[in-house]
Structures are given as structure tokens and as C-alpha cells.
Design a protein around this motif. Structure first.
Motif, PDB file in Angstrom:
ATOM      1  N   ALA A 114       0.812  -1.213   0.000  1.00  0.00           N
ATOM      2  CA  ALA A 114       0.000   0.000   0.000  1.00  0.00           C
ATOM      3  C   ALA A 114       0.846   1.264   0.000  1.00  0.00           C
ATOM      4  N   SER A 115       2.077   1.188   0.540  1.00  0.00           N
ATOM      5  CA  SER A 115       2.935   2.375   0.633  1.00  0.00           C
ATOM      6  C   SER A 115       4.366   1.983   0.282  1.00  0.00           C
ATOM      7  N   PRO A 116       4.709   1.950  -1.016  1.00  0.00           N
ATOM      8  CA  PRO A 116       6.098   1.642  -1.397  1.00  0.00           C
ATOM      9  C   PRO A 116       7.061   2.643  -0.776  1.00  0.00           C
ATOM     10  N   GLY A 117       8.123   2.162  -0.217  1.00  0.00           N
ATOM     11  CA  GLY A 117       9.072   3.006   0.500  1.00  0.00           C
ATOM     12  C   GLY A 117       8.968   2.845   1.998  1.00  0.00           C
ATOM     13  N   SER A 118       7.831   2.302   2.474  1.00  0.00           N
ATOM     14  CA  SER A 118       7.696   1.989   3.891  1.00  0.00           C
ATOM     15  C   SER A 118       8.418   0.676   4.183  1.00  0.00           C
ATOM     16  N   VAL A 119       8.862   0.518   5.422  1.00  0.00           N
ATOM     17  CA  VAL A 119       9.666  -0.640   5.790  1.00  0.00           C
ATOM     18  C   VAL A 119       9.084  -1.293   7.033  1.00  0.00           C
ATOM     19  N   VAL A 120       8.872  -2.601   6.949  1.00  0.00           N
ATOM     20  CA  VAL A 120       8.536  -3.415   8.113  1.00  0.00           C
ATOM     21  C   VAL A 120       9.561  -4.547   8.148  1.00  0.00           C
ATOM     22  N   ALA A 121      10.484  -4.485   9.090  1.00  0.00           N
ATOM     23  CA  ALA A 121      11.545  -5.488   9.207  1.00  0.00           C
ATOM     24  C   ALA A 121      11.239  -6.414  10.376  1.00  0.00           C
ATOM     25  N   ILE A 122      11.413  -7.714  10.158  1.00  0.00           N
ATOM     26  CA  ILE A 122      11.140  -8.733  11.176  1.00  0.00           C
ATOM     27  C   ILE A 122      12.399  -9.577  11.350  1.00  0.00           C
ATOM     28  N   ASP A 123      12.824  -9.735  12.580  1.00  0.00           N
ATOM     29  CA  ASP A 123      14.017 -10.515  12.879  1.00  0.00           C
ATOM     30  C   ASP A 123      13.606 -11.758  13.658  1.00  0.00           C
ATOM     31  N   LYS A 124      14.218 -12.907  13.306  1.00  0.00           N
ATOM     32  CA  LYS A 124      13.917 -14.166  13.956  1.00  0.00           C
ATOM     33  C   LYS A 124      15.230 -14.874  14.283  1.00  0.00           C
ATOM     34  N   HIS A 125      15.125 -15.915  15.057  1.00  0.00           N
ATOM     35  CA  HIS A 125      16.297 -16.731  15.348  1.00  0.00           C
ATOM     36  C   HIS A 125      15.855 -18.185  15.528  1.00  0.00           C
ATOM     37  N   THR A 126      16.771 -19.093  15.293  1.00  0.00           N
ATOM     38  CA  THR A 126      16.482 -20.521  15.372  1.00  0.00           C
ATOM     39  C   THR A 126      16.711 -21.021  16.793  1.00  0.00           C
ATOM     40  N   VAL A 127      15.702 -21.711  17.321  1.00  0.00           N
ATOM     41  CA  VAL A 127      15.747 -22.191  18.702  1.00  0.00           C
ATOM     42  C   VAL A 127      15.651 -23.712  18.687  1.00  0.00           C
ATOM     43  N   PRO A 128      16.599 -24.412  19.296  1.00  0.00           N
ATOM     44  CA  PRO A 128      16.505 -25.880  19.377  1.00  0.00           C
ATOM     45  C   PRO A 128      15.600 -26.316  20.528  1.00  0.00           C
ATOM     46  N   TYR A 129      14.948 -27.449  20.356  1.00  0.00           N
ATOM     47  CA  TYR A 129      14.135 -28.018  21.414  1.00  0.00           C
ATOM     48  C   TYR A 129      14.133 -29.535  21.264  1.00  0.00           C
ATOM     49  N   LYS A 130      13.812 -30.229  22.355  1.00  0.00           N
ATOM     50  CA  LYS A 130      13.857 -31.684  22.364  1.00  0.00           C
ATOM     51  C   LYS A 130      12.457 -32.270  22.426  1.00  0.00           C
ATOM     52  N   LEU A 131      12.271 -33.359  21.701  1.00  0.00           N
ATOM     53  CA  LEU A 131      11.038 -34.129  21.800  1.00  0.00           C
ATOM     54  C   LEU A 131      11.157 -35.114  22.957  1.00  0.00           C
ATOM     55  N   LYS A 132      10.048 -35.763  23.299  1.00  0.00           N
ATOM     56  CA  LYS A 132      10.084 -36.740  24.385  1.00  0.00           C
ATOM     57  C   LYS A 132      11.002 -37.906  24.055  1.00  0.00           C
ATOM     58  N   SER A 133      11.125 -38.190  22.770  1.00  0.00           N
ATOM     59  CA  SER A 133      11.996 -39.287  22.356  1.00  0.00           C
ATOM     60  C   SER A 133      13.476 -38.929  22.466  1.00  0.00           C
ATOM     61  N   GLY A 134      13.775 -37.645  22.729  1.00  0.00           N
ATOM     62  CA  GLY A 134      15.154 -37.207  22.836  1.00  0.00           C
ATOM     63  C   GLY A 134      15.702 -36.590  21.567  1.00  0.00           C
ATOM     64  N   LYS A 135      14.927 -36.613  20.491  1.00  0.00           N
ATOM     65  CA  LYS A 135      15.365 -36.039  19.227  1.00  0.00           C
ATOM     66  C   LYS A 135      15.369 -34.522  19.305  1.00  0.00           C
ATOM     67  N   VAL A 136      16.411 -33.898  18.804  1.00  0.00           N
ATOM     68  CA  VAL A 136      16.545 -32.437  18.834  1.00  0.00           C
ATOM     69  C   VAL A 136      15.958 -31.864  17.553  1.00  0.00           C
ATOM     70  N   MET A 137      15.017 -30.938  17.715  1.00  0.00           N
ATOM     71  CA  MET A 137      14.387 -30.260  16.580  1.00  0.00           C
ATOM     72  C   MET A 137      14.708 -28.769  16.663  1.00  0.00           C
ATOM     73  N   HIS A 138      14.401 -28.053  15.586  1.00  0.00           N
ATOM     74  CA  HIS A 138      14.633 -26.607  15.534  1.00  0.00           C
ATOM     75  C   HIS A 138      13.377 -25.907  15.032  1.00  0.00           C
ATOM     76  N   LYS A 139      13.148 -24.708  15.550  1.00  0.00           N
ATOM     77  CA  LYS A 139      12.022 -23.892  15.097  1.00  0.00           C
ATOM     78  C   LYS A 139      12.449 -22.433  15.043  1.00  0.00           C
ATOM     79  N   GLU A 140      11.755 -21.673  14.181  1.00  0.00           N
ATOM     80  CA  GLU A 140      12.041 -20.240  14.014  1.00  0.00           C
ATOM     81  C   GLU A 140      11.145 -19.446  14.952  1.00  0.00           C
ATOM     82  N   CYS A 141      11.743 -18.688  15.847  1.00  0.00           N
ATOM     83  CA  CYS A 141      10.997 -17.900  16.844  1.00  0.00           C
ATOM     84  C   CYS A 141      11.182 -16.405  16.585  1.00  0.00           C
ATOM     85  N   PHE A 142      10.121 -15.663  16.843  1.00  0.00           N
ATOM     86  CA  PHE A 142      10.169 -14.208  16.694  1.00  0.00           C
ATOM     87  C   PHE A 142      11.135 -13.608  17.713  1.00  0.00           C
TER      88      PHE A 142
END
Length: 877
Positions: free
Chosen positions: A431-459
Motif C-alpha cells: 500500500a505504501s512503497p518506501g515503507s519498511v517493516v523489518a522482522i528478525d527471527k532466530h532458530t531455537v533448538p528443542y527436544k522431543l520426548k523421544s530425545g530427538k533435537v528439533m529446531h524452530k524459528e521464533c520471533f
């Protein structure tokens, strides 16, 4: 108000000293004095002794004031002064009628016109706060609005004014006075839209007398010392007070109705307990199914009728209808046919049994409409509404969970709201070229009950800046940014940050805002780097900050060489913790307020001599710019505090509990409404003007009240005045170079009182003030600042869903212990209650003993044992 039979208030006594400005020389022939505000509408009527209520219901309303806006005031004016080492006090009451649209500046000006005070007097305004039962400071238009709102039903309030004769000089550095030197006369003399500048002398200009050398010399008496102006908070609603006829009431009311004050979602908890989770899972209540192919069936949630053959759209609707029907009718029910596992609630109609029926899912359903009308309702208020309607009281935490569930139904699940930020970003940039909305995320590891390590992107953090804001800042605002952070009090305990500027009117101009996960050097650097990518490094740029963690280092890293100002209020708070005494209070604030390098060094020298460690402390802990004498001459902003950033934080306080996309969208709407109003102000009221009319009018008013000596040499002059201590102050002024030796003109971009007096002496075209004002205060710059507006957007349900290629999860929360605080704890200098280290119920003697309670108890025990031994010895003898 007192009845007609009551004794009328005594007539006002003349203030000490009399003089042409005293109340005794004011007109007493007319019983009323009516005043007209700059827009031409009478807003004040002050009466001296008449009882307005004895004349009829509306007889107290003067002509010219809308009866719907009329408001009655009883004003108590107390005056005190010292003479021959003795303190004298007197006071009187007088009634007044005002319109609720009046500004505090106009109210002070009208009262001053009737009962004037000197520029050497310290003036404090207070109003009676009905809920607190005490008088509180009346400092801003917001305080005046609170007075009107608290007494809206009776339209009657009380104000108290303290006039301390001749004490302004000793209080000028406090920075917390509601009247003070800066408002003694400049407030009274200027209109409601006057620029926040200095306090000129009270007496009027005397006629000029040619000297022997041909120069103009004007004699002077009783002139004020070179006063330093207090920093005041920019009023974001001043444009609405100045031009009420241009305010878009519909848009403003829509914003206020949808999101009120103190919206809070509370801490993050699980939606339901384990028992209800299992029950909901069994009945498919929380199944991930939108039901788009189901028929739309409407039923009365308030009074459901369970006739045979009634069909409900979902299992939850059926269960809620049965529960509501049973609670209202107090009848038992039995489900005869149910394909699912039979899980009926307990039977019976007793209150304690009915409470068991009020499950979280049912409560969430019945409070939906209440929360849609007023999202600020808390669990306690919702419990009361349930008691009133259903005659049962549910536990607080159950209502808390129900509110969380209801808000998720209204706004969508909180965990999925962060994915909407990419949709918001796409809508804004489309709607407004020249406007900026920047979003930063980072990858966070977590474990399942089985012990497997997974990763997800968090705000982690976000940045929002519209083209209309950053371009308006570069084209029409002064290069000044106040940067600050304010804690969010919703589920996400991050920081709402903003960079705010000011236009030629000293009105708040938001440039960029965003959300950080925490205040740190890394997060601040990310925010400021996004800001620099848009605005660059304008000449004379000033960044004003307070004590935010990591911000000082980030400013130096992103904007090297920028003038980095430190908030004087925070500096004083830290300084007074280590150094106490009247000499520090009397010299620290003046050292900050003065524009003269010589006066600044003089006050610092007094501080250094008082205690040797002061210089080392200031150099080590407060090495930023905090004095006007150190300000550059390009910025043209003389603020020594970061009140501008605090004004923005106060403006968005009601939004800080919403979801992030809602916060960003509502701030966008606030900016859009403000820009639209100021565009209409420029197109209707500023046509044909070179400079802002309100500024020029205030400068003319100040020039009329100056009384000095002027020795002229062409377009240069020496302007001298004598203060009340018979000291002479001389300042060379050059109209060609636009300079004054006091440096006030160079720093503010507006002629100081010495230059104004010189212009009034020479007169003619050379004395016209318009040509000597900085271009930052021109109408052209004002229009350039508001040449564009922020974009209009579709509603959230109409947004096109954007797939960034991953799912953005909620941030990793590190919630502190205890309930989140909504309001900032104010220091005692800001009007907050002083912190007491000991119980105030203790006496002075008990306080001393409380610090050593164990030692005192042991000492008493020893005394008892010694007394017993002494008695035994005497008995043996």
C-alpha cells in the motif's frame, strides 16, 4: 457551591507591592470579566462575589459559552511573601466558569489577567482529585482533562493556586513546578498555541529616547534576571485544542471505543487445566477445523430454547446451550441419545453445583460479547458481571483462563499471531512503497520426548517505519530524535521502542517504532541500523536518550559523531543519590538550562568547590551532552530532558497489552489521524503565511512586555537590562548574523528577548520578526512534514495470507516472578510517593531500634538478668 444565604467569599486583597500589575489596580467597576481565546470563542468568565446558582439552573453560564461545555470552578488563590524576616500569608476564593475545551495555558492567562503576579513569583497550580481526596499538581492539559472528567456529572471542580512572592529564582532549577518562572508571565502573555520559550519581563516597553550619539536608549526598572527556561513535555493533543473544529471526531471516537485505557492480557498460562483438556479433546472442542462447510445456525446465547429437533453448528455450541439453559431454569436434564462417551455435568441447581457447570469453555462463550465491546475488562470485572446475570460466583483463575480463550476466539490464537506479522509487512509495503517493516527471527533448538533435537524459528524483534514518517522528518522536521523504550504488559514481555521528532509547532512527530525482545546493545543496534538505512545521518542530528540498557553504546556505533544528549531528569536522579544539599539543587539545573558557556562554567565551579568528587563523578558517569551551552546551533531544539519520548509512551499506553500486529496497526491509525488533522490545519489556517502564525503572535506579545536599554550601531546593538538585584546584564546582538551573546537565538532558532527588544526599537521592515526566525518554523516546512500520510489498510480478515516458507513461532519467554506491572513507578521528583525504608507506623525512636532489633532484644535480656542478680544479692545481704 454555597447557597445564596451563605457568606460570599471575601474580596481579593491586593498582592504585596501593588504596582501597575497588581489586582488592586484592575478594573473593579464591572462585576464580570469575560475573555476570548485565540479562536474567538469566549471560554472563561470570572465572577467576584456573585452567586451564580441563585439566578437559576443555567443562569451561571455566560453568553458565548456552549451550555453543554460549561464547567464551574472555585479557585483558591493563596499568596505568601517574606518581609523583615517574617512570613506573611493571605488568600481568597473566587468563582469562575470555563468551557471544557479550554487549554491550561489559556486558563492561566485569564486568571493572570484578573489577579496578576510578578515574574519573580513562584506559582503552583493544583486541583482537587475526588478519588484520591487530595489536591494534586495541575501541570498539563491532560491534568485539566482529568479534572473535567472526574466531575463530568456535577460540572463543578476546585483549583488551588499558590503564589510565593519573590521566590521564583530559588525554585527555577527544580524543574517540577506547575507554574514556576516559565509560566508566570509567558503563559499568561502568550496564546494557547505559543511556542514553549522564555519568560520575558513583566513591565511594558518604555518609549525610546535618542541618546547623544544617536543611539536609542530605553530606561529600565525591575527587570528579571536572565531566566533559564524549564523543559516541558510536548503536548501531542495541542493541535486538537487549538483547532477543535477540524478534529475528525468519528475517527478519534472509533479508536477510543475499540481500545480503552489499561488493556491487559495478563501473564501467559496454559489455556485450560488437564481435566478440561482431556474433556475437550474427547468432544473435539479444540479440533483444528474451521467448519466452512457447516450450515450457519443462529441461536440465542442469552436464553436458549431446547426444543425437540434443535440443531447446533458445533458440539461446543450444543454443550454451552445446555449449560446456560440449566443454569437459568434450574432444571435437571438428561441426554438420552449421544453417540459420544456420556460426560454430563453434575445435576442439581444449587449455587455450588452450578459453579461446577461453569467450565472455562462455557465462560469463554458468554463473555465474548462483553470483551468485544470492552477488551479492557479484567477477570474481576467479568466475575461480577457473571454474578449479576447468572447468580453464581466462579473462581478468579477460571475466569482468567476463560478470558484468554475468549480473546483467542476474537483475535486468533496468540501463538499463531506472529505469523501475521509477515502479512502485515506485505500489506504495508504494497500500500505504501518506501515503507519498511523489518522482522528478525532466530532458530531455537528443542527436544522431543523421544530425545530427538528439533529446531524452530521464533520471533525476536520488529521495526516499522512508514514513508510518510521518515520523509516528513527529513523534509520538514528539525534533526532531533528522542529514543526510548517502554515495557509491554501483554503475553509477550518485550519492549516497545520508538524514535520521535518534533515539527515547527513542537508537536510530536513519530518517525519509527518497533518491538525488541529485551533492551541490549545488540537489539538497540539492530533497531537504530534500520532507522539509519532510511534517514541517513542528517547534518546537526541530535539523539536524546535516557538510561536505557545498551542504548548509549548502540548510538555511538550506528551514528558516530552524532550529538548524543542525556536526559537531565535521569542525571539529577542519579546525582542526588550520591550528592545531597541545597547548593547542588540550586546549581545543577541552572547549569543545564543556561545557554551561556560562562554561566554554565560558573555553576559547575560552585559544584566542584562544594565537594571534590563531583567533577570525577560527572566525567565518569555522565559524559554525554546535558547542558544547553553545549548544544549545536543546527538542530534548533533546546530540550534537556527526553520528555518527548515519554509523551509517545503515554500516548500508546492503552495498546501495550495487545498482540503485536494489533499494536503496529493501531499506532498506524493514530499517526494517520494526526497527519490528516495537521494537513487540514495547514490548508485552512496557514494560507498566505510565511511563518507559523501562532509563533509570530507569541513573539509579538513577548516583545511588547520587554523593558530594557538599547545602544544601537546600525544592525547591531548592545542590549542591557537590570535585574531585581540591581545587576546589569549586557548582550551584543547582530540582526545580520542572527546572533546574540546569550546564545539563545542560535540554539533555538527563534529570536531571544534581547533580539526582540532590539527589533522593537528599530521598527519598520528591518524590525519585522518573521525574517529572523529559522526556516524550521516556516509554513512551508510544516506542510512538507505532513505532505504525505500513512497508508490505509484492509481489515485483518481481508489480508492475503503470506507464506514466508516457515512458521514463525512465539518468542522464547523469560517471564519474571510476580504479576506484570502495568504502570511505571514514578520518582518523588515526578510526583510519586517517596520510598520509605521503614514502616511509617513506627515512631522515630522505634525506627532507630528496628534496624538492630536482635541486638536490642539481647541487650534487654542482659539488663533483666543483671537486675535479677542485683535483687538476689541485696536479698542475701
Amino acid at each position: 457551591m454555597a447557597s445564596s444565604a451563605a457568606e460570599p467569599p471575601p474580596p481579593p486583597p491586593p498582592p504585596p507591592g501593588g504596582g501597575e500589575g497588581s489586582a488592586s489596580t484592575r478594573s473593579r467597576s464591572t462585576p464580570f470579566a469575560e475573555f476570548v481565546c485565540p479562536s474567538g470563542v469566549p471560554t472563561v468568565r470570572i465572577s467576584r462575589g456573585e452567586d451564580w446558582e441563585s439566578e437559576g439552573s443555567n443562569a451561571w453560564i455566560p453568553s458565548g459559552i456552549d451550555p453543554a461545555l460549561a464547567f464551574r470552578l472555585v479557585v483558591r488563590l493563596d499568596s505568601s511573601f517574606t518581609r523583615d524576616s517574617k512570613r506573611y500569608k493571605n488568600g481568597f476564593y473566587f468563582p469562575a466558569v470555563v468551557a471544557t475545551t479550554i487549554s491550561l495555558r489559556n486558563l492561566k492567562a485569564n486568571i493572570y489577567a484578573q489577579y496578576s503576579w510578578s515574574s519573580d513569583d513562584a506559582v503552583h497550580f493544583e486541583y482537587l482529585h475526588n478519588k484520591e481526596g487530595r489536591f494534586v499538581p495541575l501541570i498539563s492539559d491532560d491534568d485539566l482533562g482529568i479534572l473535567f472528567a472526574l466531575n463530568a456529572s456535577c460540572r463543578f471542580g476546585k483549583i488551588r493556586i499558590h503564589v510565593d512572592r519573590g521566590r521564583a529564582s530559588s525554585l527555577s532549577g527544580a524543574g517540577a513546578s506547575s507554574g514556576g518562572r516559565a509560566s508566570c508571565l509567558s503563559t499568561a502573555a502568550a496564546s494557547s498555541n505559543s511556542v514553549r520559550r522564555g519568560a520575558p519581563c513583566r513591565s511594558t516597553a518604555a518609549p525610546s529616547v535618542p541618546s547623544a550619539s544617536g543611539s536609542q536608549i530605553v530606561r529600565t526598572v525591575d527587570v528579571e534576571d536572565d531566566a533559564d527556561i524549564e523543559d516541558q513535555s510536548p503536548q501531542d493533543d495541542e493541535d486538537e485544542l487549538m483547532f477543535p473544529e477540524l478534529v475528525d471526531r468519528c475517527s478519534k471516537q472509533a479508536m477510543e471505543d475499540q481500545y480503552m485505557e489499561d488493556i491487559a492480557f495478563g501473564a501467559r498460562f496454559d489455556d485450560t487445566d488437564d481435566e478440561e483438556k482431556n474433556e475437550n479433546d474427547d468432544s473435539l472442542v479444540l479440533a483444528d477445523y474451521e467448519g466452512e462447510d457447516l450450515p450457519t445456525i443462529e441461536w440465542n446465547r442469552e436464553d436458549p430454547q431446547l426444543a425437540e429437533g434443535t440443531v447446533f453448528q458445533t458440539m461446543m455450541d450444543c454443550r454451552n446451550a445446555i449449560t446456560t439453559y440449566h443454569i437459568l431454569t434450574k432444571n435437571n436434564y438428561e441426554i438420552k441419545k449421544n453417540k459420544e462417551i456420556h460426560r454430563c455435568p453434575p445435576l442439581g441447581g444449587e449455587p455450588e453445583l452450578k459453579t461446577k457447570l461453569a467450565k472455562t469453555r462455557w465462560l469463554a462463550d458468554i463473555i465474548l460479547d462483553w470483551l468485544r465491546e470492552n477488551p479492557s475488562l479484567g477477570p474481576t470485572a467479568l466475575v461480577k458481571k457473571v454474578v449479576e446475570k447468572y447468580k453464581m460466583k466462579v473462581p478468579y483463575m477460571r475466569m482468567f483462563y476463560a478470558k484468554e480463550m475468549a480473546l483467542d476466539k476474537i483475535n486468533g490464537p496468540w501463538n499463531e499471531s506472529f505469523q501475521l506479522l509477515y502479512t502485515f509487512k506485505a500489506e504495508v509495503e504494497m500500500a505504501s512503497p518506501g515503507s519498511v517493516v523489518a522482522i528478525d527471527k532466530h532458530t531455537v533448538p528443542y527436544k522431543l520426548k523421544s530425545g530427538k533435537v528439533m529446531h524452530k524459528e521464533c520471533f525476536r524483534r520488529a521495526f516499522v517505519c512508514f514513508k510518510a514518517c521518515w520523509k516528513g522528518f527529513l523534509d520538514g522536521c528539525r534533526p532531533y530524535l528522542a529514543v526510548d523504550a517502554s515495557a509491554l504488559h501483554g503475553r509477550f514481555k518485550g519492549q516497545l521502542v520508538a524514535a520521535t521528532a518534533v515539527d515547527g509547532h513542537n508537536w510530536m512527530f513519530p518517525v519509527a517504532y518497533g518491538v525488541l525482545e529485551v533492551e541490549s546493545q545488540e537489539s538497540w543496534t539492530w533497531f537504530l541500523q534500520n532507522l539509519r538505512d532510511l534517514i541517513g545521518h542528517p547534518p546537526g542530528l541530535v539523539i536524546h536518550t535516557d538510561a536505557c540498557k545498551g542504548l548509549e553504546t548502540a548510538v555511538e556505533a550506528v551514528f558516530p559523531g552524532v550529538e548524543h544528549r542525556e536526559c537531565m531528569r535521569h542525571l539529577v536522579q542519579n546525582f542526588t543519590k550520591k550528592f545531597k544539599g541545597k547548593v547542588f539543587t540550586d546549581n545543577l539545573w541552572p547549569a543545564s538550562y543556561t545557554c551561556s558557556s560562562r554561566k554554565h562554567l560558573f555553576h559547575l565551579d560552585v559544584l566542584y568547590k562544594q565537594k571534590p568528587g563531583v567533577k570525577e563523578y560527572l566525567d565518569e558517569h555522565h559524559g554525554r551532552v546535558w547542558s544547553r551551552s553545549q548544544f549545536n546551533e543546527i538542530c534548533k531544539v533546546d530540550y534537556v530532558t527526553s520528555n518527548l519520548a515519554e509523551s509517545f509512551n503515554s500516548k500508546v499506553k492503552s495498546l501495550k497489552g495487545l498482540m503485536l500486529w494489533q499494536i503496529f496497526d493501531k499506532i498506524r491509525q493514530m499517526i494517520m489521524i494526526k497527519i490528516d488533522l495537521r494537513q487540514r490545519i495547514a490548508s485552512t489556517n496557514y494560507v498566505g503565511h510565511l511563518m507559523l502564525p501562532s509563533l509570530i503572535k507569541s513573539l509579538h506579545d513577548r516583545a511588547k512586555q520587554l523593558r530594557m536599554q538599547c545602544v544601537r550601531k546600525g544592525m547591531e546593538a548592545e542590549v542591557t537590562y537590570t535585574d531585581n538585584k540591581n545587576r546589569q546584564w549586557r548582550y551584543p546582538v547582530s540582526l545580520v548574523d542572527r546572533t546574540c551573546h546569550c546564545r539563545g537565538w542560535q540554539i533555538r532558532g527563534i529570536p531571544c528577548i534581547h533580539a526582540l527588544f532590539f527589533m522593537s526599537v528599530i521598527g519598520g521592515e528591518d524590525g519585522e520578526v518573521d525574517q529572523y526566525v529559522s526556516e524550521y518554523f516556516s509554513v512551508a516546512k510544516f506542510r512538507a512534514a505532513y505532505a504525505m500520510n500513512v497508508p490505509t489498510l484492509l481489515g485483518k480478515d481481508q489480508w492475503m495470507k503470506v507464506d514466508p516458507g516457515f512458521k514463525l513461532y512465539s518468542p522464547v519467554l523469560t517471564r519474571p516472578a510476580g504479576r506484570p506491572r502495568k504502570n511505571r513507578i514514578r520518582a518523588s521528583a515526578e510526583g510519586g510517593a517517596p520510598i520509605r525504608k521503614l514502616d511509617p507506623a513506627f515512631g522515630m525512636e522505634d525506627q532507630a531500634g528496628a534496624a538492630n532489633a536482635e541486638e536490642n532484644e539481647a541487650a534487654i535480656q542482659l539488663e533483666i538478668e543483671a537486675a535479677v542478680q542485683h535483687e538476689e544479692i541485696e536479698a542475701a545481704n
